[in-house]
Design an enzyme around this catalytic site. Structure first.
Site, short mmCIF file in Angstrom:
data_model
loop_
_atom_site.label_atom_id
_atom_site.label_comp_id
_atom_site.label_asym_id
_atom_site.label_seq_id
_atom_site.Cartn_x
_atom_site.Cartn_y
_atom_site.Cartn_z
N THR A 121 0.82 -1.18 0.01
CA THR A 121 -0.09 0.08 0.07
C THR A 121 0.83 1.18 0.10
O THR A 121 0.32 2.37 -0.46
CB THR A 121 -1.06 0.18 1.22
OG1 THR A 121 -1.74 -1.30 1.25
CG2 THR A 121 -2.07 1.21 1.21
N TYR A 153 3.77 -12.51 5.16
CA TYR A 153 2.69 -11.68 4.48
C TYR A 153 2.21 -12.81 3.17
O TYR A 153 3.17 -12.75 2.32
CB TYR A 153 2.91 -10.31 4.32
CG TYR A 153 1.76 -9.74 3.22
CD1 TYR A 153 0.63 -10.08 3.23
CD2 TYR A 153 2.03 -8.70 2.47
CE1 TYR A 153 -0.47 -9.52 2.50
CE2 TYR A 153 1.00 -7.83 1.76
CZ TYR A 153 -0.23 -8.23 1.71
OH TYR A 153 -1.14 -7.59 1.26
N LYS A 213 0.47 -12.40 8.29
CA LYS A 213 -0.76 -11.38 7.72
C LYS A 213 -1.37 -12.57 6.68
O LYS A 213 -0.61 -12.73 5.72
CB LYS A 213 -0.08 -10.22 7.16
CG LYS A 213 -1.13 -9.20 6.53
CD LYS A 213 -0.34 -8.13 6.05
CE LYS A 213 -1.19 -7.26 5.19
NZ LYS A 213 -0.73 -6.13 4.50
N VAL A 234 -4.11 -5.99 9.95
CA VAL A 234 -3.18 -5.24 9.08
C VAL A 234 -3.95 -4.68 7.97
O VAL A 234 -4.10 -5.11 6.78
CB VAL A 234 -2.07 -5.73 8.78
CG1 VAL A 234 -0.96 -4.67 8.04
CG2 VAL A 234 -0.98 -6.41 10.08
#
Length: 301
Positions: free
Chosen positions: A55, A141, A170, A212
């Site tokens: 992001t 992740y 995540k 998250v």
């Protein structure tokens, strides 16, 4: 004594935001804006921040920019700051991970290698190499829609059980049953975080300790209330809060405006200027800004 309705996080907190990276009108990294945004997020319900991850447009940042961003944000806030140090190059990931500790990071986020689509042996070796490069706690992740290859259940079990500083996951796989199995088999070795805002409630039901997030740039207080409701065993209240957030989940990503673009439009609507994205992400269409105002108005400040 009955067990609590939801697990408690062992570090970092419940609501973490994967922070966008502010740029100025010339597309240069804006460290002053990054510090302002970080302080604003920390004051609005975020227990921690993640910088220079997907992001945060990490793929468009130079290594120097990553370094400067992490240092600036870590200096600006007292909440934990995790550094996104993953890439699809193991040597590069190791180098970024090594420097994170000296720059103030409270942990690192390692995304599974993207584009290369390595076999499971390569994914496991990549993550192990990154974890070995630091004493910081590591969050793995998995986001197969972006990487093209899901991390196998058996690989995750080995990583959590055998590598002491790999402590969190995540999960952006959209697969709560698999998350439930992972928690059942390795729950004492790691903390599960939702990596998809819309999946937070179902993942919390199977053992996630937090999120998250991306919409958490503006929805963090509501997520905090959601977790408080779950901790108190009030599922109906958690469901009501989740229903209130559905429009924000839908807003965050569309064919015309993907995550970083939509978030920056919402921040603009809230008076927190973060500039536009760097190409290949274009400026958000004007309609996205208008929709951001509508979403915020209906969410209710």
């Amino acid at each position: 004594m009955s067990e609590p309705a939801i697990r408690a996080p062992r570090r970092w907190g419940r609501v973490l935001t994967a922070m966008v990276t502010p740029f100025d009108e010339q597309g240069r990294l804006d460290l002053d804006a990054a510090q302002r945004l970080a302080r604003w997020l920390a004051s609005r319900g975020n227990d921690g921040l993640v910088v220079a991850a997907t992001t945060g447009e990490a793929s468009t940042l130079t290594d120097d920019e990553r370094r400067d961003l992490l240092r600036a944000v870590s200096e600006a806030v007292t909440v934990p700051v995790l550094a996104g140090t993953g890439s699809n190059d193991t040597a590069h990931t190791v180098a970024l991970t090594r420097q994170a500790q000296d720059l103030g990071a409270a942990g690192v986020l390692i995304v599974s290698p993207y584009y290369n689509r390595p076999p499971q042996a390569g994914i496991e070796a990549h993550v192990r190499a990154a974890a070995a490069a630091t004493a910081l706690p590591v969050m793995v992740y998995d986001v197969p829609t972006r990487t093209g290859r899901r991390v196998a259940h058996e690989v995750l079990l080995r990583l959590f059980r055998e590598v002491p500083n790999i402590v969190a996951f995540k999960d952006a796989t959209g697969d709560p049953p698999a998350a439930a199995a992972l928690v059942a088999q390795a729950g004492e070795h790691f903390d599960l975080y939702s990596g998809d805002d819309a999946c937070t409630l179902p993942l919390a039901a199977v053992g996630a300790v937090g999120v998250v997030g991306t919409s958490t740039h503006w929805t963090a207080p509501w997520f905090q209330h959601l977790f408080v409701a779950l901790e108190g065993g009030n599922l109906r209240q958690a469901q009501r809060i989740n229903a209130r957030l559905l429009e924000s989940f839908d807003f965050i990503n569309s064919d015309a405006s993907v995550y970083s673009m939509s978030i920056k439009a919402m921040l603009r609507a809230l008076g927190q200027e973060a500039g536009d994205c760097r190409l290949p992400l274009p400026p958000a269409p004007p309609a996205t800004l208008e929709r951001a105002r509508d979403v915020w108005s209906r969410l209710g400040a």
